[in-house]
Design a protein around this motif. Sequence first.
Motif, PDB file in Angstrom:
ATOM      1  N   LEU A 139       0.824  -1.202   0.000  1.00 61.54           N
ATOM      2  CA  LEU A 139       0.000   0.000   0.000  1.00 61.54           C
ATOM      3  C   LEU A 139       0.866   1.264   0.000  1.00 61.54           C
ATOM      4  O   LEU A 139       1.657   1.478   0.914  1.00 61.54           O
ATOM      5  CB  LEU A 139      -0.900   0.003   1.241  1.00 61.54           C
ATOM      6  N   PRO A 140       0.718   2.123  -1.002  1.00 60.86           N
ATOM      7  CA  PRO A 140       1.446   3.400  -0.967  1.00 60.86           C
ATOM      8  C   PRO A 140       0.770   4.377  -0.010  1.00 60.86           C
ATOM      9  O   PRO A 140      -0.318   4.114   0.510  1.00 60.86           O
ATOM     10  CB  PRO A 140       1.354   3.880  -2.416  1.00 60.86           C
ATOM     11  N   GLN A 141       1.401   5.529   0.203  1.00 66.38           N
ATOM     12  CA  GLN A 141       0.889   6.501   1.168  1.00 66.38           C
ATOM     13  C   GLN A 141      -0.535   6.958   0.830  1.00 66.38           C
ATOM     14  O   GLN A 141      -1.421   6.917   1.661  1.00 66.38           O
ATOM     15  CB  GLN A 141       1.824   7.715   1.228  1.00 66.38           C
ATOM     16  N   GLY A 142      -0.758   7.424  -0.373  1.00 67.86           N
ATOM     17  CA  GLY A 142      -2.085   7.905  -0.751  1.00 67.86           C
ATOM     18  C   GLY A 142      -2.488   9.157   0.013  1.00 67.86           C
ATOM     19  O   GLY A 142      -1.670   9.830   0.654  1.00 67.86           O
ATOM     20  N   ASP A 143      -3.777   9.479  -0.039  1.00 62.63           N
ATOM     21  CA  ASP A 143      -4.314  10.642   0.675  1.00 62.63           C
ATOM     22  C   ASP A 143      -4.476  10.310   2.154  1.00 62.63           C
ATOM     23  O   ASP A 143      -5.006   9.249   2.502  1.00 62.63           O
ATOM     24  CB  ASP A 143      -5.669  11.040   0.090  1.00 62.63           C
ATOM     25  N   HIS A 144      -4.054  11.216   3.011  1.00 64.19           N
ATOM     26  CA  HIS A 144      -4.113  10.957   4.445  1.00 64.19           C
ATOM     27  C   HIS A 144      -5.516  11.197   4.988  1.00 64.19           C
ATOM     28  O   HIS A 144      -6.114  12.245   4.759  1.00 64.19           O
ATOM     29  CB  HIS A 144      -3.118  11.845   5.193  1.00 64.19           C
ATOM     30  N   VAL A 145      -6.062  10.213   5.707  1.00 64.84           N
ATOM     31  CA  VAL A 145      -7.351  10.339   6.395  1.00 64.84           C
ATOM     32  C   VAL A 145      -7.078  10.295   7.888  1.00 64.84           C
ATOM     33  O   VAL A 145      -6.726   9.245   8.426  1.00 64.84           O
ATOM     34  CB  VAL A 145      -8.306   9.200   5.997  1.00 64.84           C
ATOM     35  N   PRO A 146      -7.185  11.413   8.614  1.00 63.44           N
ATOM     36  CA  PRO A 146      -6.920  11.408  10.057  1.00 63.44           C
ATOM     37  C   PRO A 146      -7.772  10.360  10.770  1.00 63.44           C
ATOM     38  O   PRO A 146      -8.956  10.191  10.479  1.00 63.44           O
ATOM     39  CB  PRO A 146      -7.294  12.823  10.482  1.00 63.44           C
TER      40      PRO A 146
END
Length: 395
Positions: A129-136
């Motif tokens: 899994l790459p970083q992608g968009d961060h979801v807090p």
Amino acid sequence: MSSYYEFKLPAKILSGDGALEHIPHELEGFGVQAPLLLSDQGLERAGLVKIVLAALRQGGMKAKEVFCRIPPDSSIQVVNDVAALFREKGCDSLIALGGGSVIDTAKGVSMILSQGGDDLLLHSGCEVLPQGDHVPFAAIPTTAGTGSEATIVAVVANPAEKVKLEFLSYHLLPDIAVLDPRMTETLPPRITASTGFDALVHAIEAATCLQRNPVSDAFAEKAMEQIVQNLPLAVRSGRDKKARMALANGSLLAGAAFSNSMVGLVHAIGHALGGVCHVAHGDAMTILLPAVMKHNLEQCAPRYGELLLPLAGPERYASTPEEWRSAQTISVLVELRQQLSDLSGLPTTLKETGKVTPDDFPAIARTALDDGAIIVNPAEADYDDIIAILEEVWE
């Protein structure tokens, strides 16, 4: 012990009285104000969801949406549905209140959202899994067992294949781990015992697998000490705040340890028991641990001997000759297991679970051989070895 290792624990830990009330401030630091709160119906009925919502309001934050229909063994479909709900309602962050199933569901949802997809199965695979968009993401455990609030692992069922899928990535780690005594004090004795023993297995396997390292050892050994000293007390007296917090911290330490070193054969067979026969994970860990340790004994005797110190204390360690310590370590764990069984009815054999028959053993063994945890077990195990272990713990 591995000559090269990596260790990561990015979560900010909020631990102790009033920890819940700090969540709004922490989430605001990420620039979000519309969390989706995930939980299950049992915790909703028990009033824990209300406590969390009140804590959010006290900090000036309101949950954008609340979803309390996560089942005990969450599935790919549940994760996909919750991700769709998150988008439909315009949420911007996740709060997971529950045990491993709820927190792992939130990890799966975060995985889908960060990658911009709509199906968790598209992201299956080990550490891809790459970083992608961060979801807090804030995790609030309501059991002291899975340590999921501090792990890079998410386990989600695929009912169509009768397996539990493991997803591993450092990007699955929550941003905030919240340990509040209010969240575990009403946990029944039976579940307290099962989940607590699960945490203990995390620590023991983390401290003995092929990928163990100095940092994971430190976390694991402290976790063992916290758990064995407080688990019987928490089972007997659930509202003992000191014991509950010690278990919560022990579970987190064990989770961080195995997240960075891995587990082993206990988990490989335990996952198979869950996928094939729906045996509760903590029960499977409780039943399997001594038998697997005997299987590993030739390779692990010196290390098992060292673990007698955090598991039994300095007096028993010092009074036990060095050559007997590994066997004593296993005896200590059998004694603890029996004590918990006497206190809560915790099963100590597969037959007692009522969910397994010897006819299931071949399917369990085949499934366990395909589990990634078997790779780092200190002793090799083949099909016949697993069958022998299952026969030993049958009754």
